[in-house]
Design a protein around this motif. Structure first.
Motif, PDB file in Angstrom:
ATOM      1  N   PRO A  35      87.497  39.872  17.284  1.00  0.00           N
ATOM      2  CA  PRO A  35      86.456  39.208  18.080  1.00  0.00           C
ATOM      3  C   PRO A  35      85.103  39.248  17.371  1.00  0.00           C
ATOM      4  O   PRO A  35      84.866  40.092  16.506  1.00  0.00           O
ATOM      5  CB  PRO A  35      86.421  40.036  19.365  1.00  0.00           C
ATOM      6  N   TYR A  36      84.214  38.324  17.739  1.00  0.00           N
ATOM      7  CA  TYR A  36      82.825  38.330  17.271  1.00  0.00           C
ATOM      8  C   TYR A  36      82.059  39.383  18.074  1.00  0.00           C
ATOM      9  O   TYR A  36      82.264  39.512  19.262  1.00  0.00           O
ATOM     10  CB  TYR A  36      82.211  36.938  17.476  1.00  0.00           C
ATOM     11  N   GLN A  38      82.418  41.795  15.664  1.00  0.00           N
ATOM     12  CA  GLN A  38      83.130  42.736  14.782  1.00  0.00           C
ATOM     13  C   GLN A  38      83.686  42.037  13.548  1.00  0.00           C
ATOM     14  O   GLN A  38      83.723  42.608  12.462  1.00  0.00           O
ATOM     15  CB  GLN A  38      84.280  43.399  15.550  1.00  0.00           C
ATOM     16  N   ASN A  39      84.143  40.800  13.725  1.00  0.00           N
ATOM     17  CA  ASN A  39      84.744  40.077  12.596  1.00  0.00           C
ATOM     18  C   ASN A  39      83.733  39.866  11.468  1.00  0.00           C
ATOM     19  O   ASN A  39      84.052  40.078  10.292  1.00  0.00           O
ATOM     20  CB  ASN A  39      85.352  38.748  13.058  1.00  0.00           C
ATOM     21  N   VAL A  40      82.524  39.470  11.827  1.00  0.00           N
ATOM     22  CA  VAL A  40      81.495  39.202  10.815  1.00  0.00           C
ATOM     23  C   VAL A  40      81.014  40.512  10.183  1.00  0.00           C
ATOM     24  O   VAL A  40      80.855  40.603   8.962  1.00  0.00           O
ATOM     25  CB  VAL A  40      80.319  38.420  11.443  1.00  0.00           C
ATOM     26  N   GLU A  41      80.806  41.532  11.019  1.00  0.00           N
ATOM     27  CA  GLU A  41      80.392  42.842  10.495  1.00  0.00           C
ATOM     28  C   GLU A  41      81.433  43.382   9.508  1.00  0.00           C
ATOM     29  O   GLU A  41      81.084  43.918   8.445  1.00  0.00           O
ATOM     30  CB  GLU A  41      80.215  43.828  11.650  1.00  0.00           C
ATOM     31  N   THR A  42      82.708  43.225   9.864  1.00  0.00           N
ATOM     32  CA  THR A  42      83.792  43.684   8.989  1.00  0.00           C
ATOM     33  C   THR A  42      83.793  42.908   7.680  1.00  0.00           C
ATOM     34  O   THR A  42      83.926  43.490   6.593  1.00  0.00           O
ATOM     35  CB  THR A  42      85.154  43.545   9.697  1.00  0.00           C
ATOM     36  N   ALA A  43      83.646  41.584   7.770  1.00  0.00           N
ATOM     37  CA  ALA A  43      83.644  40.740   6.568  1.00  0.00           C
ATOM     38  C   ALA A  43      82.521  41.137   5.615  1.00  0.00           C
ATOM     39  O   ALA A  43      82.716  41.223   4.395  1.00  0.00           O
ATOM     40  CB  ALA A  43      83.518  39.264   6.960  1.00  0.00           C
ATOM     41  N   PHE A  44      81.329  41.386   6.169  1.00  0.00           N
ATOM     42  CA  PHE A  44      80.194  41.789   5.333  1.00  0.00           C
ATOM     43  C   PHE A  44      80.458  43.152   4.680  1.00  0.00           C
ATOM     44  O   PHE A  44      80.162  43.353   3.498  1.00  0.00           O
ATOM     45  CB  PHE A  44      78.908  41.867   6.164  1.00  0.00           C
ATOM     46  N   LYS A  45      81.017  44.084   5.455  1.00  0.00           N
ATOM     47  CA  LYS A  45      81.258  45.421   4.903  1.00  0.00           C
ATOM     48  C   LYS A  45      82.336  45.382   3.828  1.00  0.00           C
ATOM     49  O   LYS A  45      82.237  46.077   2.811  1.00  0.00           O
ATOM     50  CB  LYS A  45      81.649  46.408   6.008  1.00  0.00           C
ATOM     51  N   GLU A  77      79.062  33.951   8.969  1.00  0.00           N
ATOM     52  CA  GLU A  77      78.571  34.053  10.354  1.00  0.00           C
ATOM     53  C   GLU A  77      79.033  32.846  11.174  1.00  0.00           C
ATOM     54  O   GLU A  77      79.518  32.983  12.303  1.00  0.00           O
ATOM     55  CB  GLU A  77      77.038  34.132  10.351  1.00  0.00           C
ATOM     56  N   TYR A  78      78.906  31.663  10.592  1.00  0.00           N
ATOM     57  CA  TYR A  78      79.341  30.424  11.264  1.00  0.00           C
ATOM     58  C   TYR A  78      80.836  30.483  11.595  1.00  0.00           C
ATOM     59  O   TYR A  78      81.255  30.168  12.712  1.00  0.00           O
ATOM     60  CB  TYR A  78      79.036  29.234  10.340  1.00  0.00           C
TER      61      TYR A  78
END
Length: 304
Positions: A35-36, A38-45, A77-78
């Protein structure tokens, strides 16, 4: 010819041209896996872990019909906000997503294809797809396996997703000549757990050994990918008896609802997360981090 379809991020393109280590990353895990936000935070990390270990990350997707190898933070992010509105894209879907100029999140199979187009040899993901339970009746077999047979990209994963029929998945890979390497393990990890009852083809204990095996395979013209199975760190694995019970319940529910094909994996992962009260999602995130680190280390050795 490819230039009319393919956009390689300048940093990634420069690294490839210079022979520097690059690690490809898929995008279905962003749109369909979590879910958003978490998905974006995970991708960045995940991208940061790859940088911290000496390689350049290249997250891959299709945006407005353009094949993107190396996404910006704004693009990630998009994609994360769009979620399930983005089409889960495998090999067969790519030309239609491009022709319709819409968005597609890449699976293991399509990430391998776009990575090879760009000249990237190493790809980190969570777990590979495989032969689904009950495939003797449904013929439900992930396109990931056929891609591994044909595309010269090494896939670092936490083994086959335990929602699959692992024995048949290994049989399929053996038939197609795809080697399954266990990193510091003799048994195939089963995504949420460090072990299964199934052995790997070869145990290798250092990133350098793995890189040398990849180099030898492809320099000798032996086509196809390599599966590098990397067990999740012990402190993050789930209880095997518990997760097996949860998966059986989730599979039964999926069958009763008539869900199959490309919708089955997102349904099962979401159902397992629900039944484990979120602990499986935490495990999923940690194993992706672990795979990204190993992938970067292998990429550094392969580049040298």
């Amino acid at each position: 010819m490819l230039e009319q379809y393919l956009d390689i991020n300048p940093e990634v393109a420069a690294a490839i041209a210079a022979g520097k280590p690059v690690v490809a990353l898929e995008s279905t895990i962003i749109s369909h896996g979590m879910p958003y936000p978490q998905n974006v935070e995970t991708a960045f990390k995940v991208e940061q872990i790859i940088r911290n270990n000496g390689a350049i990350p290249a997250t891959i997707a299709i945006l407005k019909g353009r094949l993107k190898v190396g996404m910006t933070h704004d693009e990630i992010e998009y994609l994360g906000k769009a979620g399930f509105d983005v089409i889960k894209t495998s090999r067969r879907d790519i030309p239609f997503i491009v022709a319709k100029q819409i968005d597609g999140a890449t699976t293991v199979a399509s990430t391998m294809i776009l990575a090879q187009m760009a000249g990237i040899k190493i790809f980190a993901t969570g777990g590979i797809g495989g032969v689904h339970r009950g495939a003797q009746q449904t013929f439900d077999i992930s396109a990931d396996l056929q891609e591994l047979a044909n595309t010269d990209v090494a896939v670092i994963c936490a083994g086959a997703k335990s929602i699959l029929d692992i024995a048949l998945t290994l049989e399929y890979l053996e038939t197609q000549g795809v080697p399954v390497i266990g990193y510091q393990t003799d048994t195939l990890p089963a995504f949420y757990t460090r072990e299964s009852e199934f052995g790997v083809d070869y145990r290798l204990d250092t990133p350098k050994q793995i890189a040398m095996a990849m180099k030898a395979k492809w320099e000798m013209g032996l086509k196809g990918g390599v599966v590098i199975a990397n067990p999740i760190p012990e402190e993050f694995q789930l209880d095997r008896g518990m997760i097996d019970k949860v998966i059986l319940e989730a599979v039964a529910e999926m069958d009763s609802k008539g869900i199959s094909g490309k919708e089955s994996t997102p349904f099962l992962l979401a159902k397992v997360a629900e039944k484990t009260k979120g602990s499986s999602l935490k495990t999923n995130i940690e194993l992706v981090y672990n795979n990204a680190k190993l992938a970067a280390q292998i990429a550094v050795e392969y580049a040298s």
